[in-house]
Design a protein around this motif. Structure first.
Motif, short mmCIF file in Angstrom:
data_model
loop_
_atom_site.label_atom_id
_atom_site.label_comp_id
_atom_site.label_asym_id
_atom_site.label_seq_id
_atom_site.Cartn_x
_atom_site.Cartn_y
_atom_site.Cartn_z
N LEU A 18 0.93 -1.06 -0.02
CA LEU A 18 0.31 0.12 -0.03
C LEU A 18 0.80 1.18 0.04
O LEU A 18 0.34 2.38 -0.73
N ALA A 19 2.00 1.22 0.67
CA ALA A 19 3.01 2.38 0.73
C ALA A 19 3.41 2.61 -0.71
O ALA A 19 3.57 3.65 -1.14
N LEU A 20 3.88 1.43 -1.21
CA LEU A 20 4.40 1.62 -2.78
C LEU A 20 3.03 2.17 -3.68
O LEU A 20 3.48 2.97 -4.56
N ALA A 21 2.03 1.79 -3.54
CA ALA A 21 0.95 2.16 -4.26
C ALA A 21 0.92 3.74 -4.27
O ALA A 21 0.69 4.55 -5.29
N ASN A 22 0.94 4.22 -2.89
CA ASN A 22 0.75 5.68 -2.64
C ASN A 22 2.14 6.29 -3.07
O ASN A 22 1.51 7.63 -3.86
N GLU A 23 3.17 5.89 -3.09
CA GLU A 23 4.30 6.48 -3.93
C GLU A 23 4.23 6.58 -5.32
O GLU A 23 4.50 7.47 -5.73
N LEU A 24 3.83 5.45 -5.87
CA LEU A 24 3.73 5.44 -7.52
C LEU A 24 2.71 6.42 -7.74
O LEU A 24 2.85 7.06 -8.97
N LYS A 25 1.64 6.59 -7.04
CA LYS A 25 0.59 7.20 -7.35
C LYS A 25 1.02 8.80 -7.12
O LYS A 25 0.91 9.51 -8.17
N GLN A 26 1.42 9.20 -5.99
CA GLN A 26 1.53 10.77 -5.80
C GLN A 26 2.75 11.34 -6.15
O GLN A 26 2.86 12.25 -6.71
N GLU A 27 3.95 10.31 -6.08
CA GLU A 27 5.26 10.89 -6.71
C GLU A 27 5.50 10.70 -8.10
O GLU A 27 6.28 11.30 -8.62
N HIS A 28 4.79 9.60 -8.73
CA HIS A 28 5.21 9.27 -10.02
C HIS A 28 4.12 9.26 -11.02
O HIS A 28 4.18 9.07 -12.33
N GLY A 29 2.77 9.75 -10.35
CA GLY A 29 1.77 9.92 -11.55
C GLY A 29 1.27 8.75 -11.98
O GLY A 29 0.51 8.75 -13.18
N LYS A 30 1.44 7.55 -11.54
CA LYS A 30 1.15 6.14 -12.14
C LYS A 30 -0.39 6.07 -11.77
O LYS A 30 -0.65 6.07 -10.59
N ARG A 31 -1.01 5.22 -12.25
CA ARG A 31 -2.25 4.48 -12.12
C ARG A 31 -2.31 3.30 -11.34
O ARG A 31 -1.08 2.55 -11.43
N ILE A 32 -3.15 2.85 -10.28
CA ILE A 32 -2.74 1.89 -9.55
C ILE A 32 -4.01 0.78 -9.46
O ILE A 32 -5.06 1.39 -9.25
N PHE A 33 -3.71 -0.52 -9.68
CA PHE A 33 -4.69 -1.44 -9.40
C PHE A 33 -4.18 -2.22 -8.45
O PHE A 33 -3.06 -3.02 -8.37
N LEU A 34 -5.11 -2.24 -7.33
CA LEU A 34 -4.71 -3.07 -6.05
C LEU A 34 -5.38 -4.51 -6.29
O LEU A 34 -6.65 -4.54 -6.25
N ALA A 44 -13.86 -3.72 4.28
CA ALA A 44 -12.67 -3.88 3.84
C ALA A 44 -12.63 -3.08 2.69
O ALA A 44 -11.37 -2.39 2.63
N VAL A 45 -13.57 -2.86 1.92
CA VAL A 45 -13.32 -1.93 0.68
C VAL A 45 -13.52 -0.53 1.21
O VAL A 45 -12.60 0.39 0.48
N ARG A 46 -14.31 -0.40 2.17
CA ARG A 46 -14.39 0.87 2.49
C ARG A 46 -13.15 1.55 2.96
O ARG A 46 -12.66 2.90 2.92
N GLY A 47 -12.28 0.71 3.78
CA GLY A 47 -10.96 1.05 4.18
C GLY A 47 -9.79 1.23 2.97
O GLY A 47 -9.35 2.30 3.08
N LEU A 48 -9.94 0.41 2.31
CA LEU A 48 -9.00 0.30 1.08
C LEU A 48 -9.42 1.84 0.16
O LEU A 48 -8.61 2.25 -0.34
N ALA A 49 -10.78 2.01 0.02
CA ALA A 49 -10.95 3.17 -0.54
C ALA A 49 -10.31 4.43 -0.26
O ALA A 49 -10.64 5.39 -1.07
N GLN A 50 -10.14 4.41 1.17
CA GLN A 50 -9.38 5.74 1.33
C GLN A 50 -7.85 6.00 0.92
O GLN A 50 -7.44 7.22 0.94
N PHE A 51 -7.37 4.84 0.35
CA PHE A 51 -6.13 5.10 -0.56
C PHE A 51 -6.56 5.52 -1.82
O PHE A 51 -7.60 5.49 -2.28
N ASP A 52 -5.58 6.22 -2.54
CA ASP A 52 -5.71 6.52 -3.96
C ASP A 52 -5.55 5.55 -4.92
O ASP A 52 -4.59 5.78 -5.53
N LEU A 53 -6.48 4.55 -5.00
CA LEU A 53 -6.34 3.50 -5.62
C LEU A 53 -7.34 3.74 -7.10
O LEU A 53 -8.53 4.42 -7.11
N ASP A 54 -7.04 2.98 -8.18
CA ASP A 54 -7.90 2.94 -9.39
C ASP A 54 -8.77 1.91 -9.53
O ASP A 54 -10.29 1.90 -9.62
N PHE A 55 -8.20 0.38 -9.40
CA PHE A 55 -8.88 -0.75 -9.46
C PHE A 55 -8.63 -1.51 -8.28
O PHE A 55 -7.68 -1.57 -7.72
N LEU A 56 -9.74 -2.18 -7.90
CA LEU A 56 -9.62 -3.16 -6.69
C LEU A 56 -10.22 -4.40 -7.50
O LEU A 56 -11.29 -4.36 -7.80
#
Ligand SMILES: O=C(O)c1cc(=O)[nH]c(=O)n1[C@@H]1O[C@H](COP(=O)(O)O)[C@@H](O)[C@H]1O
Length: 229
Positions: free
Chosen positions: A44-60, A74-86
């Protein structure tokens, strides 16, 4: 502009290795999948870094399956992260609960139909009901869409009939089990080439080992993209 039809699975053990790999791939790829193999390695930390610092889209890719209340939480919690697909399993009760949990966010819920590494013999081993696997995938996709899924995960071998479903209008088809011609299949059983998957109606293809295990992952990704229709 990157061609986000290609999603690269970062199936390396931890966030450090994932970040290094994404750095080597650079601008060639704009969309990454982070999965269960990195759950304890800072995914999840990597997802955050790739999204925020590198502008990548993220599929968790968590392939969640549980009772409705647990999925929703579980999904309500994960949806707080800046993710694109789950991913969740494509069973209607799971998809409905996941959509509830993601309500009000931009997170798209993808329902897994039947894993691309399975054939009919594997379903028999798992005591899944008899019947044609391909028909089961198509029916599970239709039911996932009816339950509100933003998209489904299927093999490229089922992309065309799923695309033809009336329920698929405006929904995503995402296909792992994609192999450039001549690439090792590994544990994948229902496979096709990147070009075939896209021509048959996939919106996104997911590729892992043929890219991240390559000597030059950026060149491997570019070769896949150059081959797309
Ligand atoms: O949900 C997925 O992403 C998924 C579903 C499926 O049916 N099959 C499948 O292979 N995947 C994932 O897609 C990726 C495929 O990786 P490679 O086989 O290395 O290209 C892996 O991360 C799998 O976990």
């Amino acid at each position: 502009m990157t061609d986000d039809r290609l999603i690269v699975a970062l199936d390396v053990p931890n966030a450090h290795a994932g970040l290094e790999l994404a750095g080597r791939i650079g601008d060639a790829v704009g969309f990454y999948k982070i999965g269960l193999g990195m759950l304890t390695g800072g995914g999840l930390a990597l997802a955050n870094e790739l999204k925020q610092e590198h502008g990548k889209r993220i599929f968790l890719d968590m392939k969640l399956f549980d009772i409705s209340a647990t999925i929703e939480a579980a999904v309500r919690g994960l949806a707080q992260f800046d993710l694109d697909f789950l991913t969740v399993h494509g069973d209607p009760h799971v998809v409905r609960a996941a959509k509830q949990g993601a309500a009000g966010t931009g997170l798209k819920i993808l329902g897994v139909t039947i894993l691309t590494s399975l054939d009919r013999g594997d379903l028999d081993d798992g005591m899944m009901r008899p019947g044609d696997l391909r028909e089961m995938v198509i029916e599970r996709a239709a039911r996932a869409f009816e339950a509100g899924a933003d998209g489904v995960i299927a093999s490229p071998q089922e992309a065309a009939p799923i695309r033809a479903l009336p329920e698929a209008a405006g929904r995503l088809i995402v296909t792992p089990g994609v192999r450039p011609a001549g690439a090792a299949l590994g544990d994948q059983k229902r496979v096709a080439t990147p070009a075939r998957a896209i021509a048959d109606g996939a919106d996104h293809i997911v590729i892992g080992r043929p890219i991240w295990q390559a000597d030059d992952p950026a060149a491997a990704a570019r070769a896949v993209l150059n081959d797309l229709p």
